[in-house]
Design an enzyme around this catalytic site. Sequence first.
Site, PDB file in Angstrom:
ATOM      1  N   SER A 178      -0.317  47.036  10.893  1.00 15.23           N
ATOM      2  CA  SER A 178      -1.057  48.604  10.731  1.00 15.23           C
ATOM      3  C   SER A 178      -1.341  49.668  11.052  1.00 15.23           C
ATOM      4  CB  SER A 178      -2.633  47.312  10.926  1.00 15.23           C
ATOM      5  OG  SER A 178      -3.650  48.496  11.032  1.00 15.23           O
TER       6      SER A 178
ATOM      7  N   TYR B  73      -7.220  44.364  18.913  1.00  9.43           N
ATOM      8  CA  TYR B  73      -5.941  44.420  17.115  1.00  9.43           C
ATOM      9  C   TYR B  73      -5.466  45.084  17.558  1.00  9.43           C
ATOM     10  CZ  TYR B  73      -5.677  44.941  12.842  1.00  9.43           C
ATOM     11  OH  TYR B  73      -5.287  44.893  11.242  1.00  9.43           O
TER      12      TYR B  73
HETATM   13  N1  LIG Z   1      -7.369  43.874   5.089  1.00  7.94           N
HETATM   14  C1  LIG Z   1      -7.386  44.934   6.157  1.00  7.94           C
HETATM   15  O1  LIG Z   1      -8.258  45.795   6.095  1.00  7.94           O
HETATM   16  C2  LIG Z   1      -6.141  44.873   7.112  1.00  7.94           C
HETATM   17  C3  LIG Z   1      -5.954  46.580   7.204  1.00  7.94           C
HETATM   18  C4  LIG Z   1      -4.746  46.646   8.302  1.00  7.94           C
HETATM   19  C5  LIG Z   1      -4.044  45.141   8.486  1.00  7.94           C
HETATM   20  N2  LIG Z   1      -3.983  44.363   7.844  1.00  7.94           N
HETATM   21  C6  LIG Z   1      -3.108  42.697   8.427  1.00  7.94           C
HETATM   22  O2  LIG Z   1      -3.472  42.382   7.013  1.00  7.94           O
HETATM   23  C7  LIG Z   1      -3.323  40.480   7.491  1.00  7.94           C
HETATM   24  C8  LIG Z   1      -3.507  39.728   6.868  1.00  7.94           C
HETATM   25  O3  LIG Z   1      -4.886  40.221   6.883  1.00  7.94           O
HETATM   26  P1  LIG Z   1      -5.990  40.047   5.512  1.00  7.94           P
HETATM   27  O4  LIG Z   1      -6.462  41.325   5.236  1.00  7.94           O
HETATM   28  O5  LIG Z   1      -5.557  39.604   3.969  1.00  7.94           O
HETATM   29  O6  LIG Z   1      -7.272  39.314   5.909  1.00  7.94           O
HETATM   30  P2  LIG Z   1      -7.124  38.258   5.299  1.00  7.94           P
HETATM   31  O7  LIG Z   1      -7.651  38.115   3.869  1.00  7.94           O
HETATM   32  O8  LIG Z   1      -8.841  37.287   6.930  1.00  7.94           O
HETATM   33  O9  LIG Z   1      -6.403  37.181   5.171  1.00  7.94           O
HETATM   34  C9  LIG Z   1      -6.359  36.446   6.640  1.00  7.94           C
HETATM   35  C10 LIG Z   1      -4.807  35.503   6.484  1.00  7.94           C
HETATM   36  O10 LIG Z   1      -4.180  34.647   7.989  1.00  7.94           O
HETATM   37  C11 LIG Z   1      -4.387  33.427   7.755  1.00  7.94           C
HETATM   38  N3  LIG Z   1      -4.875  33.002   9.798  1.00  7.94           N
HETATM   39  C12 LIG Z   1      -6.067  33.607  10.338  1.00  7.94           C
HETATM   40  N4  LIG Z   1      -6.018  32.795  11.523  1.00  7.94           N
HETATM   41  C13 LIG Z   1      -4.413  31.601  11.340  1.00  7.94           C
HETATM   42  C14 LIG Z   1      -4.237  31.085  12.155  1.00  7.94           C
HETATM   43  N5  LIG Z   1      -4.618  31.141  13.457  1.00  7.94           N
HETATM   44  N6  LIG Z   1      -3.293  30.743  12.419  1.00  7.94           N
HETATM   45  C15 LIG Z   1      -2.617  30.740  10.212  1.00  7.94           C
HETATM   46  N7  LIG Z   1      -3.059  31.078  10.002  1.00  7.94           N
HETATM   47  C16 LIG Z   1      -4.086  31.974  10.277  1.00  7.94           C
HETATM   48  C17 LIG Z   1      -5.735  33.374   6.858  1.00  7.94           C
HETATM   49  O11 LIG Z   1      -5.964  32.199   6.816  1.00  7.94           O
HETATM   50  P3  LIG Z   1      -6.134  30.776   8.025  1.00  7.94           P
HETATM   51  O12 LIG Z   1      -7.756  31.440   8.034  1.00  7.94           O
HETATM   52  O13 LIG Z   1      -6.746  29.778   6.168  1.00  7.94           O
HETATM   53  O14 LIG Z   1      -5.681  30.204   8.810  1.00  7.94           O
HETATM   54  C18 LIG Z   1      -5.202  33.902   6.227  1.00  7.94           C
HETATM   55  O15 LIG Z   1      -4.916  33.027   5.746  1.00  7.94           O
HETATM   56  C19 LIG Z   1      -3.366  40.508   8.851  1.00  7.94           C
HETATM   57  O16 LIG Z   1      -2.098  40.863   9.943  1.00  7.94           O
HETATM   58  C20 LIG Z   1      -4.250  42.210   8.580  1.00  7.94           C
HETATM   59  O17 LIG Z   1      -4.384  42.065  10.719  1.00  7.94           O
HETATM   60  C21 LIG Z   1      -5.886  44.399   7.130  1.00  7.94           C
END
Ligand SMILES: NC(=O)c1ccc[n+]([C@@H]2O[C@H](COP(=O)([O-])OP(=O)(O)OC[C@H]3O[C@@H](n4cnc5c(N)ncnc54)[C@H](OP(=O)(O)O)[C@@H]3O)[C@@H](O)[C@H]2O)c1
Length: 266
Positions: free
Chosen positions: A144, A157
């Site tokens: 990130s 985080y």
């Molecule tokens: N969206 C943003 O603005 C943003 C910005 C910077 C970085 N990121 C990073 O991008 C990545 C993806 O996030 P996203 O934005 O796509 O959010 P999201 O829609 O909430 O997706 C998160 C994913 O992680 C999985 N997950 C969460 N806890 C888990 C666990 N204990 N075991 C296995 N899987 C787990 C969730 O699936 P389940 O709940 O089904 O397990 C879901 O598939 C993350 O690493 C996040 O930190 C996001």
Amino acid sequence: MSLPTPSSSARAVVTGASSGIGEALAESLARRGHSLTLVARRQDRLRALADRLAAQYLVTVDVEACDLSDRAHREALLAKLAHVDVSILCLNAGFATYGGLAALDPAREREQVELNVTAVHDLTVALLPRLLERGSGAILITGSTAGNQPSPYNATYAATKAFANTLAESLHGELAGTGVTCTLLAPGPVRTEFAEVSHLGKVEEMLPAFAWVTAGEAAEAAVRSMASGRRRVVPGATAKLQNIGGQHAPRSILNPILRKVYGGMR
Ligand SMILES: NC(=O)c1ccc[n+]([C@@H]2O[C@H](COP(=O)([O-])OP(=O)(O)OC[C@H]3O[C@@H](n4cnc5c(N)ncnc54)[C@H](OP(=O)(O)O)[C@@H]3O)[C@@H](O)[C@H]2O)c1
């Protein structure tokens, strides 16, 4: 430099594939003909995605329901992957917490470190030797822009993502010339379930529509960057600005500004 050639026996493993960026990464890879192993906890979501991608792109899609924050679950997943020809590894699952560290739930903070740091490290350490053995492979680690900077009220985080960013870029250098690449995906704001999971309702009010990218845009940029063997991909103008500010602005200036920004988001 290119992605490994898709084959019916090889798998691109995508963690966090049940929503957001991970779901979009799975689709971008399936569109290029890669068979997949989808990993997350919500099996019903993974199954529905697997069925759709298999029908639409004529690839094989396996589903592994796994709580990656649980060491025993990770070991069981790795035992299953021991029999799989993993060619691409997208370590993307993650979540954030916001608030003063002293007030946050210690168990949830520990879970965050297990998922965002230890799981990423465990899977990389376990699967990297096999990628090197096959002489062709690609790793994507979702860090990130938060990992470039101090983030008051988002401390755990930001620290976990500093680990992810540094691991990815270090491996990128280490793997040069091996046939295996490692790319860091460092997003800024992406419209996914992230804000909801992080109880970050106010972020919608604080950021204008143009500041966001879609999960599809972030994933497509990430897969293109993996294919060209890039070190870091930062999708969207907001993330690019954060990327520069977080890396080059003095901490003494960043800390009070970000304290105000993240303090206002809670
Ligand atoms: N969206 C943003 O603005 C943003 C910005 C910077 C970085 N990121 C990073 O991008 C990545 C993806 O996030 P996203 O934005 O796509 O959010 P999201 O829609 O909430 O997706 C998160 C994913 O992680 C999985 N997950 C969460 N806890 C888990 C666990 N204990 N075991 C296995 N899987 C787990 C969730 O699936 P389940 O709940 O089904 O397990 C879901 O598939 C993350 O690493 C996040 O930190 C996001």
